[in-house]
Design a protein around this motif. Sequence first.
Motif, PDB file in Angstrom:
ATOM      1  N   VAL A  56     -28.366  -5.336  16.279  1.00  0.00           N
ATOM      2  CA  VAL A  56     -28.298  -4.095  17.044  1.00  0.00           C
ATOM      3  C   VAL A  56     -29.672  -3.445  16.980  1.00  0.00           C
ATOM      4  O   VAL A  56     -30.175  -3.136  15.903  1.00  0.00           O
ATOM      5  CB  VAL A  56     -27.216  -3.144  16.491  1.00  0.00           C
ATOM      6  N   HIS A  58     -32.120  -0.509  17.332  1.00  0.00           N
ATOM      7  CA  HIS A  58     -32.156   0.953  17.312  1.00  0.00           C
ATOM      8  C   HIS A  58     -33.513   1.499  17.748  1.00  0.00           C
ATOM      9  O   HIS A  58     -33.792   2.675  17.546  1.00  0.00           O
ATOM     10  CB  HIS A  58     -31.800   1.477  15.919  1.00  0.00           C
ATOM     11  N   ASP A  86     -21.808  -5.038  25.862  1.00  0.00           N
ATOM     12  CA  ASP A  86     -22.251  -3.880  25.099  1.00  0.00           C
ATOM     13  C   ASP A  86     -21.218  -3.697  23.984  1.00  0.00           C
ATOM     14  O   ASP A  86     -20.321  -4.541  23.843  1.00  0.00           O
ATOM     15  CB  ASP A  86     -22.431  -2.651  25.999  1.00  0.00           C
ATOM     16  N   PRO A  87     -21.296  -2.664  23.159  1.00  0.00           N
ATOM     17  CA  PRO A  87     -20.355  -2.565  22.043  1.00  0.00           C
ATOM     18  C   PRO A  87     -18.896  -2.401  22.450  1.00  0.00           C
ATOM     19  O   PRO A  87     -18.009  -2.561  21.603  1.00  0.00           O
ATOM     20  CB  PRO A  87     -20.853  -1.317  21.296  1.00  0.00           C
ATOM     21  N   ALA A 246     -20.617  -4.600  14.807  1.00  0.00           N
ATOM     22  CA  ALA A 246     -21.799  -3.759  14.882  1.00  0.00           C
ATOM     23  C   ALA A 246     -21.456  -2.423  15.498  1.00  0.00           C
ATOM     24  O   ALA A 246     -20.693  -2.347  16.457  1.00  0.00           O
ATOM     25  CB  ALA A 246     -22.871  -4.453  15.712  1.00  0.00           C
ATOM     26  N   SER A 248     -22.131   1.137  17.665  1.00  0.00           N
ATOM     27  CA  SER A 248     -22.834   1.419  18.914  1.00  0.00           C
ATOM     28  C   SER A 248     -24.169   2.028  18.604  1.00  0.00           C
ATOM     29  O   SER A 248     -24.285   2.902  17.738  1.00  0.00           O
ATOM     30  CB  SER A 248     -22.019   2.392  19.775  1.00  0.00           C
ATOM     31  N   PRO A 249     -25.238   1.591  19.333  1.00  0.00           N
ATOM     32  CA  PRO A 249     -26.547   2.224  19.133  1.00  0.00           C
ATOM     33  C   PRO A 249     -26.478   3.689  19.510  1.00  0.00           C
ATOM     34  O   PRO A 249     -25.751   4.051  20.450  1.00  0.00           O
ATOM     35  CB  PRO A 249     -27.449   1.435  20.085  1.00  0.00           C
TER      36      PRO A 249
END
Length: 250
Positions: A56, A58, A86-87, A246, A248-249
Amino acid sequence: MADAATGTVRVLDLVTGDTATLGAVGPVTDVTTDGRFAYLATGAGTEIVDSGAWTVDHGDHVHYYRAKIRRAGRVEGPGPVRAHSDPAVTALSFGDGSVRLFDREALEDARPGEGRALPGATAPVIPYGEHLVVPGTGAAHDRVEIRDRDGKPVSSPDGTCPEPRGTALTRRGAVLGCADGALLIARTTVRSPPGRSPTARPWRRPSGPSSSVTGPGARPSPPGPDGTRPGSSTSPRGRGSGSRPAPSPP
């Protein structure tokens, strides 16, 4: 790795050099990935393999995650398959032009289900910015629609993309390869307000059409002196390691 003749699937850990053998899935004609899962097209459908490793990004650092390597199910649909995630959602685009959306959490639990059809899609769809970037729409199939995750149209940015052919996700946005160049789909501000849809910016190559588009990938951090793997490239003992999905950003 898939043996085209026998259909035997193996996953190679590039950090340790270990190989996991997952058995045979049948003759494999095409393989693609969304960064974590591999999608293997066979004559009987598409087999999904969880590689057990993903990152992920960031922005100023990257978190690296681990999970069990395993087969994660099978979905119907002709190859070749193109996958973007995406997440929250995974969009699978099949060889017949159809697109189906899959719940990411269910996929991580090896329960992909049948997915949800996305009407009107004729080219690979990219989940981006809590929306879906849907190229190949309009009468000439050269428009790009921004839809919400339920598939409802939100906007249609300026700029066209005739004959969409390649895609990439970068830190600047989603890039579509087109017959006359490339189209960048990006937010208009660094941190857009919730619900604000992305916009488009064309980039035309003087030398002609773009046949493929690629984006930089995040690399996992190597093991430290004690043999452990950091979960963040900015910390010797990062917070991201472990066998969990993972986040979410931000």
